[in-house]
Design an enzyme around this catalytic site. Sequence first.
Site, PDB file in Angstrom:
ATOM      1  N   LYS A 148       0.798  -1.430   0.015  1.00  0.00           N
ATOM      2  CA  LYS A 148      -0.098   0.079  -0.004  1.00  0.00           C
ATOM      3  C   LYS A 148       0.817   1.284  -0.048  1.00  0.00           C
ATOM      4  CE  LYS A 148      -4.455  -1.636   1.760  1.00  0.00           C
ATOM      5  NZ  LYS A 148      -5.300  -1.968   2.930  1.00  0.00           N
ATOM      6  N   LYS A 230      -4.709 -10.154  -6.257  1.00  0.00           N
ATOM      7  CA  LYS A 230      -6.033 -10.825  -5.687  1.00  0.00           C
ATOM      8  C   LYS A 230      -7.261  -9.861  -5.881  1.00  0.00           C
ATOM      9  CE  LYS A 230      -5.850  -8.252  -1.497  1.00  0.00           C
ATOM     10  NZ  LYS A 230      -6.330  -7.906   0.030  1.00  0.00           N
ATOM     11  N   LYS A 233     -10.895  -4.776  -3.104  1.00  0.00           N
ATOM     12  CA  LYS A 233     -11.819  -3.531  -3.028  1.00  0.00           C
ATOM     13  C   LYS A 233     -11.058  -2.161  -3.662  1.00  0.00           C
ATOM     14  CE  LYS A 233     -14.095  -4.525   1.230  1.00  0.00           C
ATOM     15  NZ  LYS A 233     -13.941  -4.279   2.538  1.00  0.00           N
TER      16      LYS A 233
END
Length: 366
Positions: A148, A230, A233
């Site tokens: 991230k 993966k 969201k």
Amino acid sequence: MKIFSRLRTRCGHLNLKDTLRNNVGVRYFSSEFKLWSQRIFSGIQPTGNLHLGNYFGAVQRWVELQDSGKDVIYSIVDLHSITLPQDPEELRSNILKVAATLIACGINPEKSILFQQSKVRQHTELCWILGCRTTMPRLAHLPQFKEKSSALKDVPLGLYVYPVLQCADILLYRATEVPVGEDQVQHLQLAQHLARNFNNQYGAVFPIPKALVGDSHTSRLRSLRDPLKKMSKSEPDPRSRINLTDTSDSILEKCKKAVTDFTSALTFNPEERPGVSNLITIHSLLSGKSPQEICNECASLDTGRYKLVLAEVIEEKLKPIREETVRLMADPVYLKTVLEKGSEKASLIAEETLLDVKNRVGLIAL
Ligand code: AMP
Ligand code: TRP
């Protein structure tokens, strides 16, 4: 003194003062030998819609654990979601939408404690105490942080501390098991480390929580646009995931556009053919059939026509969830009441643990 009498009136049956006194100076040989009652805890972020990866990686098991009569606590972890920027109106509505979707998937607020993390202030307090026992290199090496933060120029402190808050979530309820997808395993290892580390110094305060991870396929569904990633969201392309509230048209469109490869036959080989194998995995999870059975049944179809079959199977499963979510979203008062009641129940447990922790650390004058 005040704190004890305040708490005693809130948790009538507990004699906390005695519990705390008795615990002072107690050293257990090892906290791992203490028998803890089984308690399940897990959390989900209210960012965007829940998708099939969330469902098979986590929520389906949350419902099974609840229905098998276990002591279960599930949290909508809004404090985790603000580690990255959120639009306030969207966040407000997503908190209720996640609550609605979880209930539509089978979470029953009479059987599970379902609550909003930020309503229980003890999470941030325990996070601070645990943060004082966590070293910087341990956090910097966690793969989710690396992933991230790599996209950001200025990395917020919250993103770095995020896993400590997650440990606080788990330890605050003295959870013994945590159902999550594979991407959370390293965070659970940190929770185990912090629990052991705390217990070694202060006695058996926390059970060592175990991750409950499904098999390698269910616990990591892949993106429909890039099967090496993966399903997530936070992926910018909405076609990369199937949301639990997608319409039948949108499901069909996303299935048709799912990236596969240049071979048209249907075979299951996650290493060599990750795209088509991900679709078969989704089908297998939805139908209970094995990947091989599905390949045999659909042997006459090429991958293009197979995608249409898959879209129908997905629609059949998601239609009732979508309709129930929409029905519940029309009743925000009910959803807010569910979260309010859940937060009250969670707070009682959280306060008991936090008092014990503060007492052991020496923050409370006896
Ligand atoms: P999040 O969406 O990050 O709040 O994740 C909520 C839960 O869903 C966590 O237990 C994750 O491990 C799980 N999860 C998220 N994405 C996937 C995926 N693609 N496959 C399996 N589980 C997932
Ligand atoms: N970090 C988890 C995720 O991104 C969400 C989460 C926060 C969580 N606190 C938790 C999961 C505690 C399990 C237990 O999916």
